[in-house]
Design an enzyme around this catalytic site. Structure first.
Site, PDB file in Angstrom:
ATOM      1  N   ASP A   1       0.740  -1.169  -0.119  1.00 42.58           N
ATOM      2  CA  ASP A   1      -0.047   0.090   0.138  1.00 42.58           C
ATOM      3  C   ASP A   1       0.788   1.157   0.000  1.00 42.58           C
ATOM      4  O   ASP A   1       1.615   1.536   0.942  1.00 42.58           O
ATOM      5  CB  ASP A   1      -0.961   0.004   1.210  1.00 42.58           C
ATOM      6  CG  ASP A   1      -1.574   0.980   1.607  1.00 42.58           C
ATOM      7  OD1 ASP A   1      -1.911   1.661   0.482  1.00 42.58           O
ATOM      8  OD2 ASP A   1      -1.976   1.564   2.813  1.00 42.58           O
TER       9      ASP A   1
ATOM     10  N   ASP B   1      -2.100   5.760  -4.840  1.00 41.34           N
ATOM     11  CA  ASP B   1      -2.454   5.055  -3.776  1.00 41.34           C
ATOM     12  C   ASP B   1      -2.607   3.690  -4.262  1.00 41.34           C
ATOM     13  O   ASP B   1      -3.855   3.485  -4.725  1.00 41.34           O
ATOM     14  CB  ASP B   1      -3.525   5.655  -2.873  1.00 41.34           C
ATOM     15  CG  ASP B   1      -3.752   4.830  -1.617  1.00 41.34           C
ATOM     16  OD1 ASP B   1      -3.013   3.982  -1.270  1.00 41.34           O
ATOM     17  OD2 ASP B   1      -4.613   5.118  -1.082  1.00 41.34           O
TER      18      ASP B   1
END
Length: 478
Positions: free
Chosen positions: A136, A341
Site C-alpha cells: 500500500d 495510492d
C-alpha cells in the site's frame, strides 16, 4: 481489559439517491401503500448488494491518531507529519529511469480479487510465517493479525504466533509494558502491540523491521478481505509512531539497490499483477515514462493539472499523449493535487466532478458517495484526461466503469463507477486532493521512487513472458 467488539456492518441507506431520469415498467395496481413499498423493497435489495460491493473496496489512506473520526464521503482532514523543501524534478526518459535503478529489481507476484484488492505474500519471523498483504503506497506501517486477536476479522485470516519466531522482539514503553499503537484508515482501524522481526519478500529480508501485531481489527472490509494485513510503502513521514517503512529498511540494509517500488496491475483477470522492489521491470511498459515530483515526503502526493473529458475516441497508442486540442474537450476540474495510492480500489474525486461526469447518464444511483450506472450506457460515458507531468493520461469508460453487472430489480444491470465522490482536504493544502487508486493504476505501470522523490507513469504493456506471468506461490485467493 474488555474484549474488542466485532466491527459494525455498514448502515444501508434506503432508497439510494437517484440521478437523472429513471424508467421502469408500471407496477400492478393495488392499495395505495403497496406501490411505494414495492419500490422501496426493490431499491433496498439493490442497496444491500451495492453496499456489499463497496465493503470489498479498500480505502487505506491512514489518519493520524487524534485526527477526526472515521472517514466519510463528505470530508476528510489528514495531517501530514513531515514537510520537505520544494524540489523540482524534470521529466526524464526511460533511459534515465534505468540508470536510477541499475538492475531489474526483485519481483513479487500480486493476486487480484475482482479488481478491488491486489495482494502478495510476505514471511514474518524465523522460521517465516506466511501472510497475504496489500502493498500500500497510501500508508507506511506494516501490520499483521496476532494470534491473541479476538476480532471477527482475525478468525478468517492467518495470525502471527510470536512464540514460534526466534527473532521476534516485543517493543516496551517506559513502564516496561507492551507498546500499543492504533492505525486508522479510511476503511477502519487496527490496534495492537509494536514489535520487531524479520520480514521477507521474494527472498529479500528486512531485519529487525518494526511492525504492528494486531489485537483488534475494526472494519467490515478487513473481515471479508482476501488479505491478512497491510504493508505500507509510503514515506516515513506518515508512519504512525514514526517507524521505518519496510522499503526504507530494505534500502538502508542494502537488500535492494534503490528505495524504489514499481507496480504492474493488469486489468486482464487472467494475468498476474507484479510488484518490483529496488528497480523497474522494463517488460511491463512500453515507450517513455512520465515522471512528476512528489510535493511532500509523506503521501505520494503529486501536482495535477486540469481533468477533462472528450467524447471522441482515442487510440490505445495515445494512453500518454501530448494532445492539447481534441474535439469536444471539456474541462471539468482545474489544477489540483493527487495522492497515488495502490491501497485504494477506486479514484476518489471531488463530488462536483463526479456529478458533472455523470449528469447526462440517466438512471445513475448513488450510495454514500459511490455511483452505479446502467451497464448498457457505457458507450455514453466520456473519456477522461488527467494532466500530469505535462502530459495527458487517458482513462476510457471501459477502464472506469467496473463490469459487476448487479441486477437492480427493474430489468437492468448496474455497473460500479470507478470514481468515488469524496471531498478530501489535506492539512496545509489550498487545492482539492484526489486519490488515484487501482482504477487509474491498472492503466499505467507506476514507479514510486523514494530516493528522487518522484512518481513515474509508463504505458502498460500487455502480459508477456517477462511481466505478469510469475508462478503462483500460494493458493489463497486463487
Amino acid at each position: 481489559s474488555s474484549e474488542p467488539s466485532p466491527p459494525p456492518m455498514p448502515s444501508l441507506p434506503t432508497p439510494p439517491r437517484l440521478y437523472g431520469s429513471f424508467e421502469m415498467d408500471e407496477e400492478p395496481v393495488g392499495p395505495k401503500n403497496s406501490q411505494p413499498s414495492m419500490r422501496r423493497r426493490m431499491l433496498t435489495g439493490f442497496a444491500m448488494a451495492m453496499a456489499m460491493v463497496v465493503v470489498l473496496c479498500v480505502f487505506t489512506l491512514p489518519k493520524r491518531s487524534g485526527s477526526p473520526g472515521a472517514a466519510t464521503a463528505a470530508a476528510i482532514r489528514v495531517e501530514i507529519l513531515a514537510k520537505a523543501a520544494n524540489r523540482s524534478v524534470a521529466n526524464v526518459d526511460v533511459g534515465s529511469a534505468v540508470e536510477l535503478a541499475k538492475v531489474k529489481g526483485v519481483q513479487e507476484m500480486l493476486r487480484d480479487f475482482r479488481g478491488a484488492q491486489y495482494y502478495g505474500t510476505i514471511e514474518v519471523g524465523t522460521p517465516g510465517q506466511s501472510f497475504e498483504v496489500i502493498f500500500d503506497t497510501g500508508s507506511a506501517n506494516l501490520w499483521i493479525p496476532g494470534n491473541d486477536c479476538q476480532s471477527l476479522a482475525c478468525a478468517f485470516h492467518n495470525t502471527f504466533k510470536p512464540e514460534y519466531s526466534s527473532t521476534f522482539v516485543s517493543a516496551a514503553n517506559d513502564a516496561g509494558q507492551d507498546k500499543i499503537l492504533e492505525i486508522r484508515y479510511g476503511s477502519g482501524s487496527v490496534l495492537g502491540r509494536v514489535a520487531r522481526d524479520r520480514v521477507t519478500i521474494s527472498g529479500i529480508t528486512a531485519k529487525n523491521q518494526p511492525l504492528l501485531i494486531a489485537q483488534a481489527e475494526r472494519s467490515a472490509a478487513f473481515t471479508v478481505a482476501h488479505f491478512d494485513g497491510i504493508l505500507g510503502l509510503g514515506f516515513k513521514g506518515i508512519s504512525v509512531g514514526g517507524y521505518a517503512p519496510v522499503l526504507e529498511t530494505l534500502a538502508e540494509q542494502k537488500a535492494i539497490p534503490a528505495a524504489m517500488a514499481a507496480f504492474y496491475l493488469p486489468s486482464d483477470a487472467s494475468a498476474k499483477g507484479e510488484l518490483t522492489l529496488g528497480g523497474i521491470n522494463h517488460e511491463c511498459f512500453t515507450g517513455d515514462v512520465v515522471y512528476t515530483p512528489v510535493e511532500d515526503p509523506g503521501y505520494w502526493k503529486i501536482s495535477m493539472g486540469s481533468v477533462s473529458t472528450v467524447s471522441s475516441s482515442i487510440s490505445p497508442q495515445q494512453d500518454i499523449t501530448t494532445l492539447k486540442s481534441l474535439p469536444n474537450k471539456t474541462t471539468l476540474f482545474q489544477k489540483s493535487a493527487a495522492i497515488v495510492d495502490t491501497g485504494t480500489s477506486l479514484i476518489a474525486a471531488p463530488h462536483t466532478f463526479v456529478e458533472s461526469l455523470l449528469k447526462n447518464i440517466p438512471g445513475t444511483l448513488e450510495l454514500g458517495g459511490q455511483f452505479f450506472a446502467p451497464c448498457d450506457l457505457k458507450d455514453s460515458l466520456p473519456t477522461v484526461l488527467f494532466e500530469i507531468g505535462g502530459k495527458q493520461l487517458v482513462l476510457r469508460p471501459s477502464d472506469y466503469l467496473l463490469d459487476l453487472k448487479l441486477p437492480d430489480g427493474f430489468g437492468r444491470e448496474r455497473c460500479m463507477v470507478g470514481f468515488m465522490a469524496m471531498n478530501l482536504e489535506l492539512e496545509g493544502s489550498n487545492t482539492p486532493t484526489w486519490i488515484l487508486g487501482d482504477v487509474f493504476l491498472r492503466r499505467y505501470y507506476t514507479i514510486f521512487d523514494i530516493d528522487n522523490r518522484q512518481v513515474g507513469f509508463g504505458h502498460l504493456a500487455k502480459p508477456n513472458s517477462g511481466c505478469g506471468s510469475l508462478p503462483e506461490k500460494s493458493w489463497w485467493g486463487s
